[in-house]
Design an enzyme around this catalytic site. Sequence first.
Site, PDB file in Angstrom:
ATOM      1  CG  ASP A   1       6.627  14.362   0.449  1.00 29.86           C
ATOM      2  OD1 ASP A   1       6.013  14.614   1.515  1.00 29.86           O
ATOM      3  OD2 ASP A   1       7.551  15.078   0.027  1.00 29.86           O
TER       4      ASP A   1
ATOM      5  CE1 TYR B   1       4.046  14.903  17.028  1.00 29.51           C
ATOM      6  CE2 TYR B   1       3.385  14.951  19.340  1.00 29.51           C
ATOM      7  CZ  TYR B   1       3.568  14.259  18.157  1.00 29.51           C
ATOM      8  OH  TYR B   1       3.261  12.926  18.099  1.00 29.51           O
TER       9      TYR B   1
ATOM     10  CG  ASN C   1       2.800   5.959  11.313  1.00 27.52           C
ATOM     11  OD1 ASN C   1       2.720   5.877  12.530  1.00 27.52           O
ATOM     12  ND2 ASN C   1       3.971   5.986  10.681  1.00 27.52           N
TER      13      ASN C   1
ATOM     14  CB  THR D   1       9.993   6.421  17.556  1.00 23.78           C
ATOM     15  OG1 THR D   1       9.606   7.725  18.035  1.00 23.78           O
ATOM     16  CG2 THR D   1       8.873   5.424  17.818  1.00 23.78           C
TER      17      THR D   1
ATOM     18  CE  LYS E   1       0.719  13.600  15.910  1.00 23.80           C
ATOM     19  NZ  LYS E   1       0.513  12.720  14.735  1.00 23.80           N
TER      20      LYS E   1
END
Length: 231
Positions: free
Chosen positions: A53, A156, A80, A189, A160
């Site tokens: 985790d 998000y 990832n 996904t 990144k």
Amino acid sequence: MTVTLVTGANRGIGLETARQLVQRGHTVYLGARDAGRGTAAAHSVGARPLLLDVTDDKSVAEAAAQVRDEVGHLNVLVNNAGVGGADKEAAHVTEADLRTVYDTNVFGVVRVIHAFLPLLQAACAPRVVNVSSGLGSFGITHDASRFESGVVNVAYNSSKSALNMITTQYAKALPTLRINAVDPGFTATEMNGHRGTQTVREGATAVVRLACADADSPTGGYFSAAGPLPW
């Protein structure tokens, strides 16, 4: 023996990356925070399950100790694991929303690199691949011809961008490692409700390419399957 760890790999691009790397002869540790799902996913592609985790210091330390005890080094680290966060309008985003996303997408990468760095430094031609996104690119998100320019996600997207900068800083500080960021592209996904326009096999292409790069490959870069990307 080329030993590789892929975090957050019980599904999606991570699982496909693990599958392709196993096929290329890597000994792959498939990291997942759920033991049952991780074990099932690992067995499905011929990888080794690793309870991990990335948001938990103890879990990361124990995972690093397991890999150290079993194989003694790590050639490739694929960061990832990632989360999309709450789908909120910008006006309603809170500091807590950012903390939740950053804990996996940014701080999780730092935790894992910190814990596994001795194992990477014990390997030949070690490589780190940070799975980023075109949504973290200032150049791409300001290009009106790109769909990313119309996607607003405060937590998000900014996570990144932060990951991209972290990539460049580690690359400068650790020149014996090849450390790069990669944009898999808009891949179908669970994170995006399978709305992506390419398959996980296609999405894993650039990740696998960087994971298999040689000792003379670039470092501190940002790439897609088509080549270098604007920051």
